[in-house]
Design an enzyme around this catalytic site. Structure first.
Site, PDB file in Angstrom:
ATOM      1  N   ARG A 159       0.817  -1.221   0.000  1.00  0.00           N
ATOM      2  CA  ARG A 159       0.000   0.000   0.000  1.00  0.00           C
ATOM      3  C   ARG A 159       0.845   1.262   0.000  1.00  0.00           C
ATOM      4  O   ARG A 159       0.443   2.278  -0.557  1.00  0.00           O
ATOM      5  CB  ARG A 159      -0.959  -0.019   1.196  1.00  0.00           C
ATOM      6  CG  ARG A 159      -2.084  -1.002   0.968  1.00  0.00           C
ATOM      7  CD  ARG A 159      -3.064  -1.057   2.104  1.00  0.00           C
ATOM      8  NE  ARG A 159      -4.225  -1.842   1.699  1.00  0.00           N
ATOM      9  CZ  ARG A 159      -5.163  -2.258   2.519  1.00  0.00           C
ATOM     10  NH1 ARG A 159      -5.082  -1.971   3.800  1.00  0.00           N
ATOM     11  NH2 ARG A 159      -6.180  -2.953   2.073  1.00  0.00           N
ATOM     12  N   GLY A 185      -9.713  -7.679  -1.629  1.00  0.00           N
ATOM     13  CA  GLY A 185      -9.971  -8.686  -0.598  1.00  0.00           C
ATOM     14  C   GLY A 185      -9.198  -9.972  -0.795  1.00  0.00           C
ATOM     15  O   GLY A 185      -8.028  -9.978  -1.179  1.00  0.00           O
ATOM     16  N   LYS A 232     -20.036 -16.356   1.488  1.00  0.00           N
ATOM     17  CA  LYS A 232     -21.466 -16.114   1.710  1.00  0.00           C
ATOM     18  C   LYS A 232     -22.177 -15.475   0.522  1.00  0.00           C
ATOM     19  O   LYS A 232     -21.684 -14.530  -0.060  1.00  0.00           O
ATOM     20  CB  LYS A 232     -21.640 -15.184   2.911  1.00  0.00           C
ATOM     21  CG  LYS A 232     -21.045 -15.703   4.216  1.00  0.00           C
ATOM     22  CD  LYS A 232     -21.549 -14.828   5.364  1.00  0.00           C
ATOM     23  CE  LYS A 232     -20.685 -14.937   6.598  1.00  0.00           C
ATOM     24  NZ  LYS A 232     -19.514 -14.052   6.560  1.00  0.00           N
ATOM     25  N   GLY A 253     -14.043  -4.174   0.454  1.00  0.00           N
ATOM     26  CA  GLY A 253     -15.438  -3.726   0.546  1.00  0.00           C
ATOM     27  C   GLY A 253     -15.781  -2.669  -0.486  1.00  0.00           C
ATOM     28  O   GLY A 253     -16.872  -2.657  -1.053  1.00  0.00           O
TER      29      GLY A 253
END
Length: 405
Positions: free
Chosen positions: A38, A362, A203, A385
């Site tokens: 990053r 992610g 999920k 996200g």
């Protein structure tokens, strides 16, 4: 989705105080940075602002700050030290539990063109995550120009990305943010076809709106990972002890019907790798795995990866694609036994030529890097996200608040 935002290339910062919101949320172990991706990703924007003669004030959050003890361990001091080395010039760290106080203001007043300072962790101020006005005003008081280069937090409206942007005349995006908008935005809004979207992860609930939105945009939607078993159960298959979200079975039926009515291909696993139970420790190489066709899964076993026929099916579906967006692993990729599906899909995408290939943050980004495919994609998103919400077609507050061209 307006992608027409002003960037650092559209402004003149010479002699101006520039507050640049970066994503320095890096992993630390005993005060040492263990992964500096990053920091490296932020350098082009920082170097541009220095070269143009701005007085560059960097800010970022680091982790979650809940206790006073967190303020000891979650300081950005190690980031300033490493950035100094990476930039080859001093990045002055101004520690303040208030983030902006009189010492900070004095340090900013003393800056010369091209100087760089780094503020303390923005989450040391409790109102950061609530977008409280007082902290936004403090940040706005030390800058003339605001640059947002932190895509990872663009889906959240905080003081250091949204609050401050509303209080300055000039608010633009940095190169990293621009790249995310260009790649993710254009892939979804104006894809070169065929457009194949691949969704995995555990999920269905996390990806409800993404599935629906991408079905309208893509030509083929591929489903893998834990969420595939809810779809297979919706088809009436036995899935054994595999992960399932029973409250989403009707939704999966709706999505399969939607794909059919739109004339889109929706691909589900045709075979699956199963085990008796997840072992402890989970990376036990001696664990026995068996492959079953998707319509012949035994009731007493648990699925943990897509099988070899599915890898072949998915790889074939990717071969002719001109745009691929991939978000979410195909199995429990952290365990070598169950990483074959994720590696297979990764490999198929990485071997495409003349295609726009995007990994949406992610776990998929972690997998792509871990398996050595870091430079094989057009773009690996820095936001987990944020990229998901972007793929849902949502407007991200951190992008919306920046000046339009």
């Amino acid at each position: 989705m307006s992608l027409n935002k002003k960037s650092v290339d559209d402004i003149n910062v010479k002699g101006k105080r520039v507050l640049c919101r970066c994503d320095f949320n890096v992993p630390l172990k005993n005060g040492e940075i263990t992964d500096e991706n990053r920091l490296v990703a932020a350098l082009p924007t920082i170097k541009k602002l220095i070269a143009d003669g701005g007085k560059v004030i960097l800010c970022s959050h680091l982790g979650k700050v809940k206790t006073e003890e967190d303020k000891q361990t979650k300081t950005l001091a190690p980031v300033a030290k490493r950035l100094t080395e990476l930039l080859g010039q001093e990045v002055k760290f101004v520690p303040s539990l208030e983030v902006v106080d009189d010492t900070v203001k004095a340090a900013v007043d003393a800056m010369k063109d091209g100087d760089v300072i780094l503020l303390e962790n923005t989450r040391f101020r409790a109102e950061e995550t609530k977008n409280g006005e007082a902290f936004s005003k403090d940040l706005a008081s030390i800058c003339d120009v605001f640059v947002n280069d932190a895509f990872g937090t663009a889906h959240r409206a905080h003081c250091s990305n949204v609050g401050v942007a509303g209080l300055v005349d000039t608010a633009v995006v940095g190169y990293l943010m621009q790249k995310e908008i260009d790649f993710l935005g254009n892939a979804v809004e104006n894809p070169v076809r065929p457009f194949v979207a691949i969704l995995g992860g555990a999920k269905v609930a996390d990806k409800l709106n993404v599935i629906s939105n991408l079905l309208e945009k893509c030509d083929t939607l591929i489903i893998g990972g834990g969420m595939a078993y809810t779809f297979l159960k919706a088809k009436g298959y036995e899935i054994g002890k595999s992960l399932v979200d029973d409250s989403k079975i009707d939704y999966c039926k709706e999505m399969m019907a939607k794909a059919e009515s739109l004339g889109k291909k929706l691909l589900l696993p045709v075979d699956t790798v199963m085990i008796e139970d997840f072992p402890n420790p989970i990376d036990d190489p001696s664990i026995k795995t068996e492959v079953f066709d998707a319509d012949k899964m035994p009731a007493d076993k648990e699925g943990c990866d897509i099988g070899p026929k599915t890898i072949e099916l998915y790889s074939d579906a990717v071969k002719t694609a001109k745009t691929v967006v991939w978000n979410g692993p195909m199995g429990v990729f952290e365990m070598p036994n169950f990483a074959h599906g994720t590696i297979g899909v990764c490999d198929a995408i990485a071997n495409l030529h003349d295609a726009n290939t995007i990994v949406g943050g992610g776990d998929s980004a972690a997998a792509a890097i871990q398996f050595g495919y870091k430079n094989k994609f057009s773009h690996i998103s820095t936001g987990g996200g944020a990229s998901l919400e972007y793929l849902e077609g949502k407007t991200l507050p951190g992008i919306a608040c920046v000046n339009d061209k």
